[in-house]
Motif scaffolding. Structure first.
Motif, PDB file in Angstrom:
ATOM      1  N   GLY A  98      31.856  32.913  39.929  1.00 60.83           N
ATOM      2  CA  GLY A  98      31.730  33.942  38.900  1.00 60.83           C
ATOM      3  C   GLY A  98      31.096  33.380  37.641  1.00 60.83           C
ATOM      4  O   GLY A  98      31.503  33.701  36.516  1.00 60.83           O
ATOM      5  N   GLY A 114      37.897  40.227  42.309  1.00 60.46           N
ATOM      6  CA  GLY A 114      37.368  40.332  40.967  1.00 60.46           C
ATOM      7  C   GLY A 114      36.709  39.040  40.510  1.00 60.46           C
ATOM      8  O   GLY A 114      36.015  38.361  41.273  1.00 60.46           O
ATOM      9  N   HIS A 115      36.986  38.649  39.257  1.00 60.71           N
ATOM     10  CA  HIS A 115      36.315  37.507  38.629  1.00 60.71           C
ATOM     11  C   HIS A 115      36.967  36.179  38.993  1.00 60.71           C
ATOM     12  O   HIS A 115      36.323  35.143  38.895  1.00 60.71           O
ATOM     13  CB  HIS A 115      36.339  37.702  37.114  1.00 60.71           C
ATOM     14  CG  HIS A 115      35.463  36.767  36.353  1.00 60.71           C
ATOM     15  ND1 HIS A 115      34.112  36.637  36.600  1.00 60.71           N
ATOM     16  CD2 HIS A 115      35.735  35.918  35.323  1.00 60.71           C
ATOM     17  CE1 HIS A 115      33.595  35.753  35.762  1.00 60.71           C
ATOM     18  NE2 HIS A 115      34.562  35.295  34.985  1.00 60.71           N
ATOM     19  N   TRP A 116      38.232  36.216  39.393  1.00 58.62           N
ATOM     20  CA  TRP A 116      38.978  34.986  39.682  1.00 58.62           C
ATOM     21  C   TRP A 116      39.142  34.813  41.185  1.00 58.62           C
ATOM     22  O   TRP A 116      40.245  34.912  41.719  1.00 58.62           O
ATOM     23  CB  TRP A 116      40.343  35.052  38.997  1.00 58.62           C
ATOM     24  CG  TRP A 116      40.399  34.408  37.643  1.00 58.62           C
ATOM     25  CD1 TRP A 116      39.384  34.297  36.752  1.00 58.62           C
ATOM     26  CD2 TRP A 116      41.547  33.805  37.042  1.00 58.62           C
ATOM     27  NE1 TRP A 116      39.825  33.664  35.613  1.00 58.62           N
ATOM     28  CE2 TRP A 116      41.146  33.354  35.778  1.00 58.62           C
ATOM     29  CE3 TRP A 116      42.862  33.625  37.449  1.00 58.62           C
ATOM     30  CZ2 TRP A 116      42.024  32.715  34.894  1.00 58.62           C
ATOM     31  CZ3 TRP A 116      43.736  32.992  36.581  1.00 58.62           C
ATOM     32  CH2 TRP A 116      43.317  32.530  35.322  1.00 58.62           C
ATOM     33  N   SER A 132      33.368  30.772  35.709  1.00 59.35           N
ATOM     34  CA  SER A 132      32.918  31.545  34.543  1.00 59.35           C
ATOM     35  C   SER A 132      32.274  30.625  33.498  1.00 59.35           C
ATOM     36  O   SER A 132      31.227  30.038  33.763  1.00 59.35           O
ATOM     37  CB  SER A 132      34.105  32.338  33.980  1.00 59.35           C
ATOM     38  OG  SER A 132      33.678  33.353  33.111  1.00 59.35           O
ATOM     39  N   ASP A 167      33.758  42.039  40.679  1.00 57.57           N
ATOM     40  CA  ASP A 167      33.798  41.225  39.455  1.00 57.57           C
ATOM     41  C   ASP A 167      33.448  42.100  38.251  1.00 57.57           C
ATOM     42  O   ASP A 167      32.360  42.692  38.223  1.00 57.57           O
ATOM     43  CB  ASP A 167      32.803  40.069  39.576  1.00 57.57           C
ATOM     44  CG  ASP A 167      32.934  39.041  38.463  1.00 57.57           C
ATOM     45  OD1 ASP A 167      33.280  39.423  37.332  1.00 57.57           O
ATOM     46  OD2 ASP A 167      32.670  37.855  38.731  1.00 57.57           O
ATOM     47  N   THR A 197      32.500  41.270  35.405  1.00 59.03           N
ATOM     48  CA  THR A 197      31.412  40.733  34.592  1.00 59.03           C
ATOM     49  C   THR A 197      30.035  41.075  35.150  1.00 59.03           C
ATOM     50  O   THR A 197      29.035  40.856  34.463  1.00 59.03           O
ATOM     51  CB  THR A 197      31.522  39.205  34.442  1.00 59.03           C
ATOM     52  OG1 THR A 197      31.230  38.568  35.691  1.00 59.03           O
ATOM     53  CG2 THR A 197      32.905  38.798  33.964  1.00 59.03           C
ATOM     54  N   TRP A 224      31.168  34.800  44.464  1.00 61.04           N
ATOM     55  CA  TRP A 224      31.207  35.995  43.595  1.00 61.04           C
ATOM     56  C   TRP A 224      32.114  37.047  44.230  1.00 61.04           C
ATOM     57  O   TRP A 224      32.082  37.239  45.456  1.00 61.04           O
ATOM     58  CB  TRP A 224      29.807  36.567  43.433  1.00 61.04           C
ATOM     59  CG  TRP A 224      29.598  37.295  42.133  1.00 61.04           C
ATOM     60  CD1 TRP A 224      29.837  38.617  41.888  1.00 61.04           C
ATOM     61  CD2 TRP A 224      29.109  36.744  40.918  1.00 61.04           C
ATOM     62  NE1 TRP A 224      29.529  38.928  40.576  1.00 61.04           N
ATOM     63  CE2 TRP A 224      29.074  37.789  39.955  1.00 61.04           C
ATOM     64  CE3 TRP A 224      28.693  35.478  40.520  1.00 61.04           C
ATOM     65  CZ2 TRP A 224      28.645  37.604  38.647  1.00 61.04           C
ATOM     66  CZ3 TRP A 224      28.265  35.286  39.221  1.00 61.04           C
ATOM     67  CH2 TRP A 224      28.240  36.338  38.300  1.00 61.04           C
ATOM     68  N   GLY A 225      32.903  37.701  43.432  1.00 60.30           N
ATOM     69  CA  GLY A 225      33.709  38.813  43.900  1.00 60.30           C
ATOM     70  C   GLY A 225      32.922  40.107  43.878  1.00 60.30           C
ATOM     71  O   GLY A 225      32.146  40.352  42.952  1.00 60.30           O
TER      72      GLY A 225
END
Length: 300
Positions: free
Chosen positions: A146, A275-277, A122, A248, A250, A244-245
């Motif tokens: 991400g 997701g993002h993590w 991120s 995600d 975001t 990338w999820g």
């Protein structure tokens, strides 16, 4: 300068559990670029170095499912960004991307690391990408997980501000859990240890003021002037892996593919039900992908 220079008493006995069981590591503070910076190092000091950079409002525990397996092959360093985690907060410091890049370079110099693989999550990816674009001789490989720096979505920016501010204004388990669950495809994947680690960090007296400063990149004018420009993506010379999820919050995986189109030597891996993590929620898959990628960048 305000902030912490030692582990809070409430965290003693917590950190070894939050990190990886059986991982032999050193945790210490090093003064670089005016910041008492919390670092964790594991693995052989003679092995190729891999540095992990966390996201906005985060801390190095974001990587507690990744460090042991990487330390078996590499010199692993994870650190708390300025104003984050247990690194010191200076209210007069800039928390825009170039300030983080300057701090990263000072940290690498202090650790005697001339060339490095960077794994940025991120905000950490945003920092790593700008560093890789401007210090091409110092980056052997780049992993963008991400990554920030390519998007301007005011809804997402508002969510990050709202949840992060609430978690430091009332740093109880519920508010911290809500912030962490927003990152995940499966909210139930947030662990008790991770929540407690963040709760201890967010309960520090200065964290409300620190969060207001480090959220500056969620302000429209500030974000716009810090976004990675097309010519910067094109300047990245290191082989690059973008993870990338598919869920995600975001943004969609199309963002990752768009970034990859602008980097000369880049590939994208999209993780399902993630997701993002990715490094946390799909740790086994993330670790396998990154280790394979680093093996090509650092052939034995």
């Amino acid at each position: 300068m305000t902030g912490v220079a030692s582990l809070p008493a409430a965290a003693h006995g917590l950190w070894p559990a939050v990190m990886c069981a059986g991982l032999s590591f050193r945790q210490w503070w090093i003064e670089v670029d005016g910041v008492a910076t919390r670092c964790l190092e594991a693995g052989s000091p003679d092995a190729p170095p891999v540095v992990f950079l966390h996201g906005v409002g985060g801390h190095l525990e974001a990587f507690h499912r990744n460090l042991a397996v990487h330390a078996a092959r590499y010199r692993v360093v994870a650190y708390d960004l300025p104003g984050h985690g247990l690194s010191t907060f200076d209210p007069g410091r800039s928390y825009e991307i170039d300030g983080y890049v300057r701090h990263l370079e000072a940290l690498l110099d202090a650790l005697d690391i001339s060339s490095v693989a960077l794994s940025g999550l991120s905000l950490g990816g945003w920092i790593a990408a700008r560093f890789a674009a401007s210090r091409t001789d110092r980056v052997a490989a780049l992993v963008l997980n991400g990554t920030g720096g390519a998007t301007f979505d005011e809804r997402v920016m508002a969510d990050i501000k709202r949840l992060s501010s609430a978690a430091t204004t009332t740093p109880d388990g519920d508010a911290v859990t809500a912030r962490l669950r927003w990152l995940m495809a499966d909210p139930a994947s947030v662990s008790v240890d991770l929540v407690e680690a963040r709760r201890v960090i967010y309960a520090q007296p200065h964290m409300g003021a620190a969060m207001r400063r480090i959220l500056c990149l969620q302000e429209p004018a500030v974000r716009r002037r810090n976004l990675i420009a097309p010519e910067e993506w094109a300047a990245i010379a290191a082989p690059t892996l973008i993870i990338w999820g598919d869920r995600d919050p975001t943004g969609l995986p199309a963002i990752a593919h768009g970034i990859a189109e602008g980097i000369p030597d880049a590939r994208v891996e999209v993780l399902a039900d993630c997701g993002h993590w990715a490094q946390f929620e799909r740790a086994d898959r993330f670790n396998a992908l990154q280790l394979e990628f680093l093996g090509a960048a650092y052939p034995s």
